[in-house]
Design a protein around this motif. Structure first.
Motif, PDB file in Angstrom:
ATOM      1  N   GLU A  54       0.840  -1.216   0.000  1.00  0.00           N
ATOM      2  CA  GLU A  54       0.000   0.000   0.000  1.00  0.00           C
ATOM      3  C   GLU A  54       0.873   1.264   0.000  1.00  0.00           C
ATOM      4  OE1 GLU A  54      -3.123   0.248   3.049  1.00  0.00           O
ATOM      5  OE2 GLU A  54      -2.957   2.440   2.984  1.00  0.00           O
ATOM      6  N   TYR A  55       1.925   1.244   0.784  1.00  0.00           N
ATOM      7  CA  TYR A  55       2.807   2.424   0.891  1.00  0.00           C
ATOM      8  C   TYR A  55       3.402   2.794  -0.471  1.00  0.00           C
ATOM      9  CZ  TYR A  55       6.777   5.349   2.223  1.00  0.00           C
ATOM     10  OH  TYR A  55       7.683   6.369   2.320  1.00  0.00           O
ATOM     11  N   GLN A  56       3.790   1.779  -1.240  1.00  0.00           N
ATOM     12  CA  GLN A  56       4.384   2.051  -2.544  1.00  0.00           C
ATOM     13  C   GLN A  56       3.381   2.744  -3.471  1.00  0.00           C
ATOM     14  OE1 GLN A  56       5.739  -2.179  -2.710  1.00  0.00           O
ATOM     15  NE2 GLN A  56       7.342  -1.302  -3.989  1.00  0.00           N
ATOM     16  N   LYS A  57       2.102   2.372  -3.324  1.00  0.00           N
ATOM     17  CA  LYS A  57       1.070   2.958  -4.194  1.00  0.00           C
ATOM     18  C   LYS A  57       0.670   4.348  -3.735  1.00  0.00           C
ATOM     19  CE  LYS A  57      -1.298  -1.260  -5.455  1.00  0.00           C
ATOM     20  NZ  LYS A  57      -2.146  -2.039  -4.598  1.00  0.00           N
ATOM     21  N   SER A  58       0.515   4.508  -2.410  1.00  0.00           N
ATOM     22  CA  SER A  58      -0.167   5.722  -1.942  1.00  0.00           C
ATOM     23  C   SER A  58       0.562   6.466  -0.822  1.00  0.00           C
ATOM     24  CB  SER A  58      -1.563   5.346  -1.448  1.00  0.00           C
ATOM     25  OG  SER A  58      -1.426   4.375  -0.413  1.00  0.00           O
ATOM     26  N   GLY A  59       1.686   5.939  -0.358  1.00  0.00           N
ATOM     27  CA  GLY A  59       2.394   6.622   0.733  1.00  0.00           C
ATOM     28  C   GLY A  59       1.702   6.461   2.081  1.00  0.00           C
ATOM     29  N   THR A  60       0.713   5.545   2.132  1.00  0.00           N
ATOM     30  CA  THR A  60      -0.029   5.329   3.389  1.00  0.00           C
ATOM     31  C   THR A  60       0.011   3.847   3.758  1.00  0.00           C
ATOM     32  OG1 THR A  60      -2.085   4.929   2.169  1.00  0.00           O
ATOM     33  CG2 THR A  60      -1.676   7.202   2.910  1.00  0.00           C
ATOM     34  N   VAL A  61      -0.290   3.536   5.029  1.00  0.00           N
ATOM     35  CA  VAL A  61      -0.554   2.158   5.452  1.00  0.00           C
ATOM     36  C   VAL A  61      -1.896   2.165   6.176  1.00  0.00           C
ATOM     37  CG1 VAL A  61       0.164   0.244   6.937  1.00  0.00           C
ATOM     38  CG2 VAL A  61       1.866   1.450   5.576  1.00  0.00           C
ATOM     39  N   CYS A  62      -2.840   1.411   5.649  1.00  0.00           N
ATOM     40  CA  CYS A  62      -4.205   1.409   6.181  1.00  0.00           C
ATOM     41  C   CYS A  62      -4.723   2.838   6.317  1.00  0.00           C
ATOM     42  CB  CYS A  62      -4.272   0.659   7.509  1.00  0.00           C
ATOM     43  SG  CYS A  62      -3.758  -1.039   7.351  1.00  0.00           S
ATOM     44  N   GLY A  63      -4.395   3.655   5.334  1.00  0.00           N
ATOM     45  CA  GLY A  63      -4.906   5.024   5.312  1.00  0.00           C
ATOM     46  C   GLY A  63      -4.095   6.003   6.145  1.00  0.00           C
ATOM     47  N   ILE A  64      -3.115   5.512   6.913  1.00  0.00           N
ATOM     48  CA  ILE A  64      -2.304   6.419   7.735  1.00  0.00           C
ATOM     49  C   ILE A  64      -1.133   6.924   6.904  1.00  0.00           C
ATOM     50  CG2 ILE A  64      -0.856   6.603   9.815  1.00  0.00           C
ATOM     51  CD1 ILE A  64      -2.571   4.283  10.986  1.00  0.00           C
ATOM     52  N   ARG A  65      -1.022   8.255   6.759  1.00  0.00           N
ATOM     53  CA  ARG A  65       0.059   8.832   5.961  1.00  0.00           C
ATOM     54  C   ARG A  65       1.395   8.663   6.673  1.00  0.00           C
ATOM     55  NH1 ARG A  65       0.801  10.247   1.256  1.00  0.00           N
ATOM     56  NH2 ARG A  65      -1.451  10.246   1.051  1.00  0.00           N
TER      57      ARG A  65
ATOM     58  N   LEU B 195     -13.701   2.833  23.775  1.00  0.00           N
ATOM     59  CA  LEU B 195     -13.041   1.523  23.774  1.00  0.00           C
ATOM     60  C   LEU B 195     -11.973   1.455  22.676  1.00  0.00           C
ATOM     61  CD1 LEU B 195     -12.845  -1.298  24.983  1.00  0.00           C
ATOM     62  CD2 LEU B 195     -14.728  -2.023  23.475  1.00  0.00           C
ATOM     63  N   ALA B 196     -12.267   2.074  21.528  1.00  0.00           N
ATOM     64  CA  ALA B 196     -11.303   2.056  20.413  1.00  0.00           C
ATOM     65  C   ALA B 196      -9.984   2.706  20.850  1.00  0.00           C
ATOM     66  CB  ALA B 196     -11.873   2.771  19.192  1.00  0.00           C
TER      67      ALA B 196
ATOM     68  N   THR C  93     -11.228  -6.083  10.698  1.00  0.00           N
ATOM     69  CA  THR C  93     -12.462  -6.741  11.144  1.00  0.00           C
ATOM     70  C   THR C  93     -12.116  -8.132  11.640  1.00  0.00           C
ATOM     71  OG1 THR C  93     -12.813  -7.604   8.933  1.00  0.00           O
ATOM     72  CG2 THR C  93     -13.903  -5.505   9.479  1.00  0.00           C
ATOM     73  N   LYS C  94     -13.000  -8.720  12.413  1.00  0.00           N
ATOM     74  CA  LYS C  94     -12.850 -10.082  12.909  1.00  0.00           C
ATOM     75  C   LYS C  94     -13.732 -10.951  12.031  1.00  0.00           C
ATOM     76  CE  LYS C  94     -12.698 -11.223  17.810  1.00  0.00           C
ATOM     77  NZ  LYS C  94     -11.308 -11.484  17.835  1.00  0.00           N
ATOM     78  N   ALA C  95     -13.113 -11.634  11.071  1.00  0.00           N
ATOM     79  CA  ALA C  95     -13.925 -12.405  10.121  1.00  0.00           C
ATOM     80  C   ALA C  95     -14.264 -13.775  10.693  1.00  0.00           C
ATOM     81  CB  ALA C  95     -13.152 -12.563   8.815  1.00  0.00           C
TER      82      ALA C  95
ATOM     83  N   ILE D 294      -9.487  -1.861   8.409  1.00  0.00           N
ATOM     84  CA  ILE D 294     -10.450  -0.772   8.538  1.00  0.00           C
ATOM     85  C   ILE D 294      -9.724   0.458   9.087  1.00  0.00           C
ATOM     86  CG2 ILE D 294     -12.576  -2.124   8.810  1.00  0.00           C
ATOM     87  CD1 ILE D 294     -12.184  -1.991  11.842  1.00  0.00           C
ATOM     88  N   SER D 295     -10.330   1.619   8.867  1.00  0.00           N
ATOM     89  CA  SER D 295      -9.739   2.856   9.399  1.00  0.00           C
ATOM     90  C   SER D 295     -10.032   2.939  10.894  1.00  0.00           C
ATOM     91  CB  SER D 295     -10.352   4.064   8.698  1.00  0.00           C
ATOM     92  OG  SER D 295     -11.725   4.132   9.029  1.00  0.00           O
ATOM     93  N   PHE D 296      -9.344   3.836  11.576  1.00  0.00           N
ATOM     94  CA  PHE D 296      -9.621   4.016  12.999  1.00  0.00           C
ATOM     95  C   PHE D 296     -11.058   4.512  13.200  1.00  0.00           C
ATOM     96  CE2 PHE D 296      -9.371   6.258  17.117  1.00  0.00           C
ATOM     97  CZ  PHE D 296      -9.067   5.149  17.893  1.00  0.00           C
ATOM     98  N   ALA D 297     -11.534   5.355  12.263  1.00  0.00           N
ATOM     99  CA  ALA D 297     -12.928   5.844  12.361  1.00  0.00           C
ATOM    100  C   ALA D 297     -13.915   4.675  12.272  1.00  0.00           C
ATOM    101  CB  ALA D 297     -13.202   6.872  11.264  1.00  0.00           C
ATOM    102  N   GLN D 298     -13.645   3.719  11.370  1.00  0.00           N
ATOM    103  CA  GLN D 298     -14.523   2.539  11.270  1.00  0.00           C
ATOM    104  C   GLN D 298     -14.445   1.705  12.546  1.00  0.00           C
ATOM    105  OE1 GLN D 298     -12.688   1.516   7.430  1.00  0.00           O
ATOM    106  NE2 GLN D 298     -14.743   0.928   6.721  1.00  0.00           N
ATOM    107  N   CYS D 299     -13.236   1.597  13.105  1.00  0.00           N
ATOM    108  CA  CYS D 299     -13.045   0.865  14.356  1.00  0.00           C
ATOM    109  C   CYS D 299     -13.888   1.514  15.466  1.00  0.00           C
ATOM    110  CB  CYS D 299     -11.562   0.852  14.701  1.00  0.00           C
ATOM    111  SG  CYS D 299     -11.161   0.167  16.296  1.00  0.00           S
TER     112      CYS D 299
END
Ligand SMILES: Nc1ncnc2c1ncn2[C@@H]1O[C@H](COP(=O)(O)OP(=O)(O)OP(=O)(O)O)[C@@H](O)[C@H]1O
Ligand SMILES: [Mg+2]
Length: 288
Positions: A119-130, A174-175, A150-152, A161-166
């Protein structure tokens, strides 16, 4: 591959663990020799893996008990089964508190690897975190980051998921607590592992809530199933270090041309034994 106790009622079979009811507060958790790779359970066991995972988790639960309480009750698994079932729990069973699972997986990453590196190579982020520009494969991050998923259910894939989704799934308060606890666990464990020549690249924790609503570490902790461990002496930034984890068998599976849909191809005994040896090396290096 699968435990078959008759003295207790089975309540769940996960990818690796079988859970049995002891009473309304306690359960017996047995780690099998099953291995799941790409979320598919292999048909054949990794010899002794369940015992190794249990020993590693028990080691960390004890080491980290001042950071956060864990699910172990302290009861012996040998005391809750019948005599003929002792071999089934020896080294692989633990008696745990029955908790209300927190419905996210608490992933912490201290280094750039795997899907994070992609992900970092594509967008400079990991799980949306810059992240800062100029990082390489396996680079140490400026600070460990919390990247929940998520817990599948068995057979499904956990999704980042993003922290906001969490926050939306488990609530903001709790998050924040899960994030801060997971990062502190990661930092404490990493400091110790460094003294044993091991880098913890990333790891996944699971938490539950007890009857008073307190946060408790459950399931397993900092094992080769839930973490990427790198030997510090062969770590080179800009390359993918060898590891004491599932990567060895994952590499074999990828090279086999498998499409990662169940069923997995049969894995030769030699590859499974080598995988077991890697898990054993992780235990020996960490716990001595
Ligand atoms: N103390 C506990 N109380 C309640 N549930 C627990 C406790 N400890 C573990 N569990 C749950 O028991 C199951 C154990 O199964 P297993 O470790 O095989 O996991 P899984 O969820 O199938 O896969 P993975 O851990 O690889 O994502 C998990 O669903 C885990 O969340
Ligand atoms: Mg698990």
């Amino acid at each position: 591959m699968s435990s078959q106790l008759t003295s207790l009622k089975k309540i769940y079979s996960g990818k690796v663990r079988d859970l049995y009811e002891i009473d309304d507060k306690r359960m017996l958790m047995i780690a099998s020799d099953r291995l799941s790779a790409f979320d598919v359970i292999l048909d054949d066991p990794i010899p002794g893996k369940g015992q190794i995972l249990t020993a590693i988790s028990n080691f960390w639960f004890d080491k980290l008990k001042d950071v956060v309480p864990n699910h172990l009750t302290g009861d012996k698994p040998e005391d809750v089964v019948t005599a003929d079932e002792l071999p089934l729990v020896a080294g692989r069973g633990v008696v745990a508190k029955r908790l209300k699972p927190v419905m996210v997986e608490a992933v912490v990453r201290g280094y750039l690897a795997g899907s994070g590196w992609k992900e970092y190579q594509k967008s400079g982020t990991v799980c949306g975190i810059r992240l800062p520009a100029g990082l390489k494969e396996s680079s140490k991050l400026p600070e460990p980051i919390f990247t929940p998923s998520t817990k599948a259910a068995v057979g499904d894939h956990d999704e980042n998921i993003s922290f906001a989704q969490c926050e939306a799934i488990i609530g903001a308060e709790l998050a924040a607590k899960v994030r801060d606890t997971a990062i502190l666990l990661y930092k404490t464990a990493s400091e110790y592992a460094a003294t044993r020549g091991i880098i913890i690249c990333d790891t996944k924790f699971e938490f539950g809530l007890d009857q008073d609503g307190a946060l408790v570490l459950m399931d397993e902790a900092l094992t080769p199933d839930s973490s990427r461990f790198w030997p510090a002496d062969s770590y080179v930034e800009g390359s993918n270090p060898p590891s004491f984890d599932k990567q060895f068998v994952r590499d074999w599976l990828e090279a086999s041309g498998w499409n990662k849909q169940a069923p997995a191809p049969a894995v030769p005994l030699e590859v499974r034994e080598k995988t077991a040896a890697k898990y054993r090396e992780a235990l020996e290096r960490l716990a001595g």
